[in-house]
Write an enzyme that holds these catalytic residues in place. Structure first.
Site, PDB file in Angstrom:
ATOM      1  N   ASP A  87       0.839  -1.207   0.000  1.00  0.00           N
ATOM      2  CA  ASP A  87       0.000   0.000   0.000  1.00  0.00           C
ATOM      3  C   ASP A  87       0.882   1.268   0.000  1.00  0.00           C
ATOM      4  O   ASP A  87       1.900   1.313   0.687  1.00  0.00           O
ATOM      5  CB  ASP A  87      -0.877  -0.052   1.278  1.00  0.00           C
ATOM      6  N   ASP A 111       2.278   5.947  -5.387  1.00  0.00           N
ATOM      7  CA  ASP A 111       1.769   7.316  -5.344  1.00  0.00           C
ATOM      8  C   ASP A 111       2.767   8.197  -6.087  1.00  0.00           C
ATOM      9  O   ASP A 111       3.925   8.255  -5.686  1.00  0.00           O
ATOM     10  CB  ASP A 111       1.732   7.848  -3.897  1.00  0.00           C
TER      11      ASP A 111
END
Ligand code: ZN
Length: 287
Positions: A87, A111
């Site tokens: 994650d 990200d």
């Protein structure tokens, strides 16, 4: 028999594609320890539900590669499909590290900007790993995430930009920003902040096989999350919202024996996870 081509060969892809066909969502539960891991596997098996276990890059460094290998081995040995996901990988060095492990994740979330995401998508495909990305930074912090530069830097995703981003990067899963944030919500909570109309538009603009992911679920009510599932979101990240019973059980039993507090904590955690599988996500009985 030959195995299907990538990404159909990938476990996270398979779990979420089946959820799309069945009209339900799968919980992606953040773990910080072997006890957490055990609780998710127990809940998934007891409820005959698929699941996704996710770790932050923190685990790559704190626990090290052997723990990732253990988590993958335990998840893949379960009697139901359980994928392991990395994650919020904000640092390219962490993504490279993850992809260099002898036993690696089924999928990773990166990200960052288009170039970074595209680069990782290409490298990950060589290992059979699928990639999730967020288009606009989903603001806020949670345990294990770097703090945001500003509290209010969350941005709403533009549906057209979302479609372009997916095309340019080749990501398999997309986490849109539609008023969802990590950690603390302003007054009104998720119920007052989430723009479900925008979420529906994003879902419509992005190719169907690219699954939508929900971040920032704490403290959304069950009914709101069910609405999101109806909008076509297939991966629902759950961290704080399923940890309360676990934390309480630990507190209450910490003075007891080592075995007792571990058993009680895992039991409480598995109960909360099982409840959302049955009552919120609709994934129970679908493994
Ligand atoms: Zn997140």
């Amino acid at each position: 028999m030959s195995s299907p081509p990538f990404p159909e060969s990938n476990l996270t892809h398979q779990i979420l594609a089946r959820a799309r066909e069945g009209g339900y969502a799968v919980g992606a539960f953040n773990i910080y320890s072997a006890l957490n891991l055990q609780a998710i596997i127990q809940a998934a098996e007891a409820n005959n539900s698929p699941a996704i276990i996710q770790l932050f890059p923190w685990s790559l460094h704190f626990h090290g590669p052997h723990f990732i290998s253990y988590a993958v081995s335990a998840a893949h040995s379960a009697s139901v499909p359980i994928a392991v996901h990395l994650d919020h990988c904000t640092l390219p060095s962490d993504a490279e590290l993850a992809l260099s492990l002898p036993v690696t994740f089924d999928s990773i979330m990166v990200d960052g900007e288009v170039e970074y995401v595209k680069d990782i998508v290409e490298k990950a495909a060589k290992r059979g790993v699928t990639v999730e990305a967020e288009l606009d930074r989903i603001a806020g912090g949670e345990e294990g995430l770097p703090p945001p530069e500003k509290v209010d830097d969350g941005k709403m995703t533009d549906p057209k930009e979302a479609a372009e981003f997916v095309k340019k990067t080749g990501v398999h899963f997309l986490a849109p920003g539609f008023g969802n944030v990590h950690g603390g919500y302003p007054m009104g909570g998720p119920e007052g902040c989430w723009d479900l109309e925008r979420l529906g538009e994003i879902r419509n603009m992005v190719p169907e096989e690219v699954e939508m992911v929900l971040h920032g679920t704490t403290p959304a009510g069950d009914e709101l999350i069910k609405e999101v599932v109806k909008s076509g979101v297939r991966k629902i990240n759950m961290n704080g919202m399923v940890r309360k019973g676990y934390v309480n059980a630990m507190r209450e039993n910490v003075g007891a024996s080592e075995m007792k507090w571990q058993q009680e904590a895992v039991r409480a955690y598995a109960e909360d996870v099982g409840r959302v599988m049955r009552e919120v996500l609709g994934s129970a009985g679908k493994a």
